[in-house]
Design a protein around this motif. Structure first.
Motif, PDB file in Angstrom:
ATOM      1  N   ARG A   1     -34.109  15.445 -35.592  1.00  0.00           N
ATOM      2  CA  ARG A   1     -32.967  16.076 -34.930  1.00  0.00           C
ATOM      3  C   ARG A   1     -33.413  16.780 -33.653  1.00  0.00           C
TER       4      ARG A   1
ATOM      5  N   SER B   1     -32.447  15.476 -29.756  1.00  0.00           N
ATOM      6  CA  SER B   1     -31.558  16.357 -28.987  1.00  0.00           C
ATOM      7  C   SER B   1     -32.029  16.514 -27.547  1.00  0.00           C
TER       8      SER B   1
ATOM      9  N   PRO C   1     -27.501  14.641 -32.883  1.00  0.00           N
ATOM     10  CA  PRO C   1     -28.341  15.847 -32.777  1.00  0.00           C
ATOM     11  C   PRO C   1     -27.557  17.150 -32.777  1.00  0.00           C
TER      12      PRO C   1
END
Length: 342
Positions: free
Chosen positions: A23, A27, A86
């Motif tokens: 994640r 992002s 994300p």
């Protein structure tokens, strides 16, 4: 059991750490090659984790969750597609990636407000299914005495109930963590009236949920719907061969891939016939359902179950089920005794 629970704790922590990294990394990167490169360590790490379990059930179920569903979801994330994003909260991102669940979209959530409690009838339904599964496990010793036509149906019911109970347990955990409404994982596959209905709309819906965007739609856009269906079934067959490797720890024979290739070809032929015959000339639904289930069970007996039965691992799987049922029975007695003392 103690060692398996310890392994489960270690694997859960490792998965949470790997997906937290996924994640964070995605992002900060745009979809495409940069995201895929960042996710590559996670994609290489996930297939190792199921080997932490000696239990066939835990090894296979964790492989299904992580090596198939989670890996495909991460590939979609690398391409900039859902269900992962994300921007999701960390707990939801990890749960949606690691567990075989799909959260309902916002419109569905507004129509049915989310709740952490289980739906009405859930416990009653799955208590009945658990009791039936326990009865099938207990009756396994009589399998060799059953008529030849009854054995495939017995094996199919065993697999269906075992898989649905595992997935329902994961969904109950996710609901408690997320407090969100989830898509159904099965929709009464025993009522399927065609192969397309069985595989696409009723059986283990988390699998077509990842195969459609990953395989079917890209191939359909280039080669047409028939090629998309065949490609999705072939990929499903290949991934089932991987799952069977985690069961048997032996290289696959290709029988499982042949099973799904056959069903893919039949699904394409079925669609072609339905388009030319029209709705008025279709078989009555009870007849279509009986023929569909007979075809699935019959071909499954010859191709799908053959590797496990031939290796003798079906007996080990049943022994594990018996051990789990005995463990749950002891736990229930202990809880009842503790309740009486208090």
């Amino acid at each position: 059991m103690a060692s398996e629970l310890a392994a489960l704790a270690v694997v859960s922590a490792a998965v949470a750490g790997a997906l937290s990294y996924a994640r964070l990394a995605t992002s900060r990167l745009p979809p495409g090659i940069p995201r895929l490169a960042a996710l590559l360590p996670v994609l290489l790490f996930l297939p190792i984790l199921p080997f932490a379990f000696s239990s066939i059930h835990l090894r296979t179920v964790s492989a299904f969750f992580l090596v198939w569903l989670c890996a495909f979801k991460l590939l979609l994330l690398a391409a900039g597609h859902g269900p992962l994003h994300p921007a999701l909260p960390l707990v939801r991102f990890v749960a949606c990636a690691a567990l075989p669940i799909k959260v309902r979209d916002d419109r569905q959530q507004r129509q049915q407000p989310p709740s952490r409690s289980l739906p009405s009838g859930f416990l009653l339904s799955y208590t009945a299914k658990a009791a039936l599964f326990a009865a099938l496990v207990s009756a396994r010793c009589y399998r060799s005495r059953m008529p030849a036509c009854a054995v495939p149906a017995f094996d199919g019911a065993h697999v269906y109930l075992m898989l649905e109970l595992f997935l329902a347990s994961a969904a109950a955990l996710a609901r408690a963590l997320l407090g969100a409404e989830l898509e159904p994982q099965f929709d009464r596959p025993y009522l399927a009236s065609s192969l397309r209905d069985f595989w696409g709309r009723r059986w283990n819906l988390m699998v077509p949920g990842v195969l459609r965007p990953c395989v079917y739609r890209p191939v359909r856009a280039r080669l047409g719907p028939a090629a998309g269906v065949l490609a999705a079934f072939l990929v499903s067959g290949a991934m089932h061969e991987v799952m069977f490797y985690y069961i048997t720890l032996e290289v696959g024979t290709g029988e499982v891939t042949a099973f799904f290739a056959l069903h893919g070809a039949c699904a394409v032929a079925e669609r072609w016939c339905a388009a030319r015959l029209g709705p008025r000339r279709r078989l009555p639904r009870p007849v279509a359902t009986a023929l569909t289930l007979a075809f699935v069970v019959g071909t499954g007996s010859c191709l799908f179950f053959a590797p496990v039965i031939r290796s003798g691992l079906d007996k080990a799987i049943v022994a594990e089920c018996e051990g789990m049922l005995a463990f749950l029975e002891r736990a229930a007695r202990n809880l009842a005794a503790a309740a009486q003392l208090t």
